[in-house]
Write a protein that holds these residues in place. Structure first.
Motif, mmCIF file in Angstrom:
data_model
loop_
_atom_site.group_PDB
_atom_site.id
_atom_site.type_symbol
_atom_site.label_atom_id
_atom_site.label_comp_id
_atom_site.label_asym_id
_atom_site.label_seq_id
_atom_site.Cartn_x
_atom_site.Cartn_y
_atom_site.Cartn_z
ATOM 1 N N ALA A 85 128.143 9.040 33.319
ATOM 2 C CA ALA A 85 126.968 8.188 33.123
ATOM 3 C C ALA A 85 126.417 7.795 34.484
ATOM 4 O O ALA A 85 127.161 7.689 35.457
ATOM 5 N N ILE A 86 125.102 7.588 34.559
ATOM 6 C CA ILE A 86 124.444 7.284 35.827
ATOM 7 C C ILE A 86 123.745 5.934 35.723
ATOM 8 O O ILE A 86 122.986 5.695 34.778
ATOM 9 N N VAL A 87 124.019 5.063 36.692
ATOM 10 C CA VAL A 87 123.326 3.775 36.781
ATOM 11 C C VAL A 87 122.283 3.902 37.880
ATOM 12 O O VAL A 87 122.615 4.073 39.057
ATOM 13 N N PHE A 88 121.011 3.854 37.488
ATOM 14 C CA PHE A 88 119.878 3.976 38.410
ATOM 15 C C PHE A 88 119.422 2.563 38.783
ATOM 16 O O PHE A 88 118.849 1.856 37.978
ATOM 17 N N LEU A 89 119.696 2.175 40.025
ATOM 18 C CA LEU A 89 119.437 0.813 40.465
ATOM 19 C C LEU A 89 118.082 0.703 41.168
ATOM 20 O O LEU A 89 117.755 1.546 42.026
ATOM 21 N N VAL A 90 117.294 -0.319 40.817
ATOM 22 C CA VAL A 90 116.023 -0.622 41.482
ATOM 23 C C VAL A 90 116.003 -2.106 41.843
ATOM 24 O O VAL A 90 116.832 -2.886 41.366
ATOM 25 N N ASP A 91 115.054 -2.500 42.685
ATOM 26 C CA ASP A 91 114.997 -3.863 43.237
ATOM 27 C C ASP A 91 113.754 -4.581 42.731
ATOM 28 O O ASP A 91 112.627 -4.182 43.044
ATOM 29 N N ALA A 104 113.648 8.788 39.913
ATOM 30 C CA ALA A 104 113.456 8.891 38.462
ATOM 31 C C ALA A 104 113.192 10.340 38.053
ATOM 32 O O ALA A 104 113.729 10.826 37.048
ATOM 33 N N ASN A 105 112.360 11.053 38.847
ATOM 34 C CA ASN A 105 112.068 12.461 38.547
ATOM 35 C C ASN A 105 113.333 13.308 38.634
ATOM 36 O O ASN A 105 113.543 14.216 37.830
ATOM 37 N N LEU A 106 114.196 13.008 39.616
ATOM 38 C CA LEU A 106 115.462 13.723 39.763
ATOM 39 C C LEU A 106 116.351 13.486 38.541
ATOM 40 O O LEU A 106 116.952 14.420 37.998
ATOM 41 N N LEU A 107 116.433 12.228 38.090
ATOM 42 C CA LEU A 107 117.335 11.870 36.997
ATOM 43 C C LEU A 107 116.848 12.377 35.646
ATOM 44 O O LEU A 107 117.646 12.587 34.736
ATOM 45 N N ARG A 108 115.540 12.567 35.508
ATOM 46 C CA ARG A 108 115.026 13.057 34.228
ATOM 47 C C ARG A 108 115.435 14.511 33.969
ATOM 48 O O ARG A 108 115.369 14.983 32.838
ATOM 49 N N ARG A 109 115.882 15.202 35.014
ATOM 50 C CA ARG A 109 116.292 16.599 34.848
ATOM 51 C C ARG A 109 117.719 16.716 34.319
ATOM 52 O O ARG A 109 118.150 17.787 33.920
ATOM 53 N N THR A 110 118.468 15.612 34.362
ATOM 54 C CA THR A 110 119.860 15.664 33.911
ATOM 55 C C THR A 110 119.967 15.330 32.425
ATOM 56 O O THR A 110 119.129 14.605 31.874
ATOM 57 N N THR A 111 121.000 15.877 31.794
ATOM 58 C CA THR A 111 121.255 15.549 30.379
ATOM 59 C C THR A 111 122.207 14.368 30.254
ATOM 60 O O THR A 111 122.512 13.930 29.150
ATOM 61 N N LYS A 112 122.707 13.861 31.403
ATOM 62 C CA LYS A 112 123.639 12.723 31.379
ATOM 63 C C LYS A 112 122.892 11.443 30.972
ATOM 64 O O LYS A 112 121.708 11.285 31.267
ATOM 65 N N PRO A 113 123.578 10.493 30.325
ATOM 66 C CA PRO A 113 122.946 9.206 30.011
ATOM 67 C C PRO A 113 122.627 8.434 31.300
ATOM 68 O O PRO A 113 123.479 8.313 32.177
ATOM 69 N N VAL A 114 121.386 7.965 31.410
ATOM 70 C CA VAL A 114 120.937 7.219 32.594
ATOM 71 C C VAL A 114 120.606 5.794 32.178
ATOM 72 O O VAL A 114 119.853 5.565 31.219
ATOM 73 N N PHE A 115 121.170 4.819 32.907
ATOM 74 C CA PHE A 115 120.919 3.405 32.644
ATOM 75 C C PHE A 115 120.069 2.844 33.786
ATOM 76 O O PHE A 115 120.541 2.754 34.927
ATOM 77 N N ALA A 130 110.186 -7.692 36.030
ATOM 78 C CA ALA A 130 110.951 -6.468 35.802
ATOM 79 C C ALA A 130 110.241 -5.508 34.856
ATOM 80 O O ALA A 130 110.538 -4.301 34.835
ATOM 81 N N MET A 131 109.273 -6.001 34.067
ATOM 82 C CA MET A 131 108.614 -5.157 33.067
ATOM 83 C C MET A 131 107.884 -3.969 33.690
ATOM 84 O O MET A 131 107.704 -2.928 33.047
ATOM 85 N N GLU A 132 107.476 -4.098 34.963
ATOM 86 C CA GLU A 132 106.725 -3.001 35.588
ATOM 87 C C GLU A 132 107.574 -1.740 35.736
ATOM 88 O O GLU A 132 107.048 -0.640 35.934
ATOM 89 N N PHE A 133 108.898 -1.873 35.630
ATOM 90 C CA PHE A 133 109.758 -0.704 35.800
ATOM 91 C C PHE A 133 109.745 0.217 34.580
ATOM 92 O O PHE A 133 110.314 1.307 34.620
ATOM 93 N N TYR A 134 109.058 -0.206 33.492
ATOM 94 C CA TYR A 134 108.831 0.713 32.381
ATOM 95 C C TYR A 134 108.045 1.940 32.848
ATOM 96 O O TYR A 134 108.122 3.014 32.259
ATOM 97 N N SER A 135 107.271 1.779 33.947
ATOM 98 C CA SER A 135 106.449 2.884 34.458
ATOM 99 C C SER A 135 107.294 4.050 34.964
ATOM 100 O O SER A 135 106.772 5.151 35.180
ATOM 101 N N LEU A 136 108.606 3.834 35.139
ATOM 102 C CA LEU A 136 109.478 4.916 35.588
ATOM 103 C C LEU A 136 109.815 5.895 34.467
ATOM 104 O O LEU A 136 110.403 6.941 34.701
ATOM 105 N N GLY A 137 109.444 5.505 33.228
ATOM 106 C CA GLY A 137 109.559 6.454 32.127
ATOM 107 C C GLY A 137 110.843 6.387 31.325
ATOM 108 O O GLY A 137 111.121 7.290 30.528
ATOM 109 N N PHE A 138 111.635 5.335 31.492
ATOM 110 C CA PHE A 138 112.863 5.191 30.700
ATOM 111 C C PHE A 138 112.615 4.221 29.540
ATOM 112 O O PHE A 138 111.834 3.285 29.658
ATOM 113 N N ASP A 139 113.307 4.461 28.429
ATOM 114 C CA ASP A 139 113.059 3.676 27.210
ATOM 115 C C ASP A 139 113.501 2.227 27.349
ATOM 116 O O ASP A 139 112.968 1.339 26.684
#
Length: 435
Positions: A85-91, A104-115, A130-139
């Motif tokens: 599993a991958i934890v994608f950290l942002v500030d 985010a573009n790199l992580l979207r290529r993986t089939t692993k679960p990304v948090f 924090a709501m602006e981080f929806y723009s990164l394309g994760f649910d």
């Protein structure tokens, strides 16, 4: 299968801070200067009874000519490959950056679960930001404060559920799993081929010929187990500064999936720091350990050469010295089959269960003859002991004042257990509890 979490993100978003929080100790250096983390840090943690390994990666950077940042990029990509599993950290304090989009573009290529984890959310106002981080394309995203630990519970709940729900079916279910690990080019594939008596794996002088971990059924001479030859570097072009990191990454996954770890050492190079690192990983993961010194036929020998070599290893691995050490030549098959006997003995030791009555019968007289030293006029009495119902040897000793029992006495008890019961090659845990 192995439970591995990789922490990724651009520099200075708090990966090392979260890493320290998950391990509950300061393992990684934390600094406001970006790029502090260059070497990979890895450690053991657990949540709700589920163990997992955490990898702290360096900050992901693109478009930089800095040689270190180029290596960090490679290592982050390797960590993503190996992780469960991958934890994608942002500030949250800096908002969404171009570099976040790159990751985010790199992580979207993986089939692993990304948090997606928004860090440094210390108050309710920042929750809205924090709501602006929806723009990164994760649910979904998680808001945490890595410094205080706020919000990490919900994150870990969902991560360990991924581990629980993993639908992997092991074709060798129920059989002992044995991994051959070690530094690149120590002869792992040669030893595997010697044991299996065929050219199962490709062997060359190039470090990292084995690309993936290869599992094979060993079924000879009344012994049956899964033999895992672990990978080194994927391609010859990658044999550079990240060689040690990749070796450790592969070793982590292999060790996590094993019952017994065969640590292969090159006799011509001697015992090195990397060997200590791998041994420590196996010990922390409570795996059985057999040290095999390979290429012994290439060593010029004098009187007591073998004894001196073995003594040097035991000195460096102290205090855990109750480990079998075998000297072999995988190429000439000298003492190769003896390795199998030691592997199965260590596997049996790891599964050994001592009856409570037998344990008390032997250990209580020893404790009575050598009780824990008194502290501030308070005498410590241990009245009862039992082996805990765990997969690996763990023991509980019940005392009136367990908080006053120090580490030296704990080591004394462990040594007495090893002296009276065969736990060679197996890490054991000793706990003192209130009676």
């Amino acid at each position: 299968m192995a439970n591995i979490i990789a922490l990724v993100g651009r520099p200075n978003v708090g990966k090392s801070t979260l890493f320290n929080r998950l391990l509950q100790k300061k393992e990684a250096i934390v600094d406001s200067i970006s790029g502090v983390t260059r070497d990979r840090h890895y450690g053991k943690s657990d949540w709700n009874g589920i163990d997992f390994t955490v990898i702290d990666t360096g900050g992901y950077i693109t478009g930089s000519e800095d040689i270190f940042e180029g290596e960090i990029r490679k290592q982050v990509q390797l960590a993503i490959e190996e992780a469960s599993a991958i934890v994608f950290l942002v500030d949250v304090t800096e908002g969404v950056t171009d570099m976040d989009y790159e990751v985010a573009n790199l992580l979207r290529r993986t089939t692993k679960p990304v948090f997606l984890v928004v860090n440094k959310v210390d108050n309710a106002m920042l929750e809205n930001d924090a709501m602006e981080f929806y723009s990164l394309g994760f649910d979904k995203y998680y808001t945490i404060a890595g410094m205080t630990g706020s919000g990490t519970g919900d994150l870990l709940d969902d991560i360990v559920n991924i581990f629980k729900d993993e639908n992997y079916v092991d074709p060798f279910e129920g059989l002992p799993r044995v991994s051959i690990v070690g530094r690149p080019n120590v002869g792992k594939s040669t030893l595997t081929n010697a044991l299996l008596e065929n050219e199962r794996n490709i062997v060359t002088d190039i470090s990292g010929t084995t690309r993936d971990s290869i599992e094979t059924l060993y079924d000879k001479f009344g012994y049956k187990f899964v033999l895992i030859d672990t990978a080194g570097i994927r391609k010859k072009t990658k044999v550079n500064e990240n060689i040690e990191f990749y070796s450790v990454m592969r070793s982590i996954r292999s060790i996590e999936d094993s019952d017994v770890v065969v640590l292969l050492v090159d006799a011509t190079q001697g015992w090195e720091k990397q060997d200590i690192n791998i041994l420590y990983l196996a010990q922390k993961s409570r795996k059985g350990i057999v040290i095999v010194v390979n290429k012994w036929d290439l060593v010029s020998k004098e009187t007591n050469t073998l004894k001196h070599f073995e003594h040097n290893i035991r000195t460096k691995i102290a205090p855990f010295t109750d480990v079998p050490i075998i000297f072999v030549s995988a190429l000439t098959k000298q003492r190769v089959y003896k390795t199998v006997e030691y592997i199965m003995r260590v596997y049996e030791n790891r599964n050994r269960k001592i009856k409570t009555s037998k344990l008390n019968e032997i250990m209580l007289p020893i404790i009575e003859a050598t009780p824990p030293p008194s502290i501030k006029g308070k005498y410590i009495k241990i009245k009862y002991c039992t082996q805990l119902p765990t997969h690996t040897p763990q023991f509980a000793f019940f005392a009136n004042l367990p908080q006053y029992i120090k580490e030296p006495y704990k080591r004394f008890i462990e040594n007495q257990l090893r002296k009276n019961f065969d736990f060679t090659g197996v890490p054991i845990e000793v706990y003192f509890r209130q009676k």
